[in-house]
Design an enzyme around this catalytic site. Structure first.
Site, short mmCIF file in Angstrom:
data_model
loop_
_atom_site.label_atom_id
_atom_site.label_comp_id
_atom_site.label_asym_id
_atom_site.label_seq_id
_atom_site.Cartn_x
_atom_site.Cartn_y
_atom_site.Cartn_z
N LYS A 1 55.78 7.45 47.98
CA LYS A 1 55.60 7.34 49.44
C LYS A 1 56.50 6.26 50.01
O LYS A 1 56.94 5.34 49.29
CB LYS A 1 54.14 7.04 49.79
CG LYS A 1 53.53 5.78 49.18
CD LYS A 1 53.74 4.49 49.94
CE LYS A 1 53.03 3.30 49.31
NZ LYS A 1 53.48 1.99 49.79
N ASP B 1 45.91 2.75 47.93
CA ASP B 1 46.82 3.85 48.29
C ASP B 1 46.48 5.17 47.62
O ASP B 1 47.13 6.19 47.87
CB ASP B 1 48.26 3.50 47.89
CG ASP B 1 48.86 2.40 48.75
OD1 ASP B 1 48.32 2.13 49.83
OD2 ASP B 1 49.88 1.83 48.32
#
Ligand code: C5P
Length: 301
Positions: free
Chosen positions: A17, A153
């Site tokens: 990401k 996350d």
């Protein structure tokens, strides 16, 4: 995230990401920081191969083709219960009482301590992969509760969305529409940064900027408009801790792009480019002038 079977082996390809926006809103009583962050999945993937282990053991193996690890990192990369993959597997087994084991082969392409979410992505892949391999059929909300225990996350990757706004510690996910692919060049300097150290170096006085402007820019979809709204509150403390971060950002300013930023708590930084050709051209220049790894990527669908 993609899951498919190769005979008895379940293969999971799981992305990295980038944070296009990250505001730290304040410190919480539990010691974490309240965040508002906008994350995109990018086309840089780790691959995990899962097989049921008849002996009941949870075992992790690192494939030789793991380009995300330098030789030094390969030597210190833990393959025991300190690894988030085995933590995720043990948590899932404890939660369900499943008696089965698993042999997990990891091909690591996402660099470590890079702000690219590689460890979290691998943990999410493990929860989804073993839920399928062991036929546990846990519903998404139960997997999300386990994911939040593993790291801030992990929830983002579990949802396999291209773009999301993440709040709380980072674990509360609201998907956002992404109308067209975005093109990036990512630089991972040789050194990494510890997320904890960067948060600890954050100065106490902050004024949150809010994600409305970048979300509007993303809806309009024009890269140069999005580029003006990139923001990361952790960039300054990371730049103080790591000269490499400050130097990579300075180098990124010299290549043609529409904006640049550090991702997460670093140490990787990226430039947002108007199109793929610009990203390829920037990568060419960066490989000649930067130490570390350079990737040309676009948003993953
Ligand atoms: O959740 P995760 O394990 O990824 O976080 C690593 C460290 O980063 C935490 O122990 C904490 O020090 C810091 N952190 C934080 N606030 C967050 C996320 C992480 O202070 N929202």
């Amino acid at each position: 995230m993609r899951l498919h079977w190769q005979g008895p082996t379940l293969v999971v390809r799981t992305p990295a990401k980038l944070n296009l926006f990250l505001d730290v809103l304040g410190k919480r009583p539990d010691g974490y920081h309240e965040l508002e962050t906008l994350m995109v999945s990018i086309g840089l993937y780790d691959t995990l191969r899962f097989q049921t282990n008849a002996n009941g053991r949870l075992e992790l193996f690192l494939d030789a083709a793991s380009q995300g690890l330098t030789r030094e990192m390969r030597e210190v990369f833990p393959l025991d219960e300190r690894n988030l993959i085995l933590k995720a597997a043990a948590l899932l087994r404890d939660h369900t009482g499943c008696p089965l084991g698993a042999a997990i082969h990891l091909t690591k392409s996402i660099p470590l301590q890079a702000g690219l979410g590689g460890g979290s992505s691998d943990a999410a892949a493990t929860l989804l992969g073993l839920n399928r391999l062991w036929k546990l059929e846990l519903p998404p909300q139960e997997l999300h509760a386990l994911a939040a225990q593993l790291g801030s996350d992990v929830n983002f990757f579990l949802d396999s969305v291209p773009l999301a706004i993440c709040r709380g510690r980072g674990e509360l996910i609201t998907p956002e529409p992404l109308n067209r692919p975005l093109h990036f060049v990512v630089v991972k300097p040789p050194g990494g940064l510890s997320t904890r150290d960067v948060f600890m170096a954050l100065p106490p006085t902050r004024s949150p900027r809010g994600s409305d402007a970048i979300r509007r820019a993303l809806q309009i979809g024009h890269p140069s408009l999005i580029g003006t709204q990139l923001h990361n509150s952790l960039e300054v403390p990371a730049g103080v801790l790591s000269e490499e971060v400050a130097s990579v950002l300075a180098t990124l300013r010299r290549v043609s792009s529409v904006g640049r930023l550090m991702t997460g708590s670093g140490s990787s930084c990226f430039a947002l480019c108007a199109h793929q050709g610009q990203a390829v051209q920037a990568a060419h220049q960066l490989r000649a002038s930067c130490r570390g790894q350079v990737f040309v990527v676009q948003t993953a669908t």
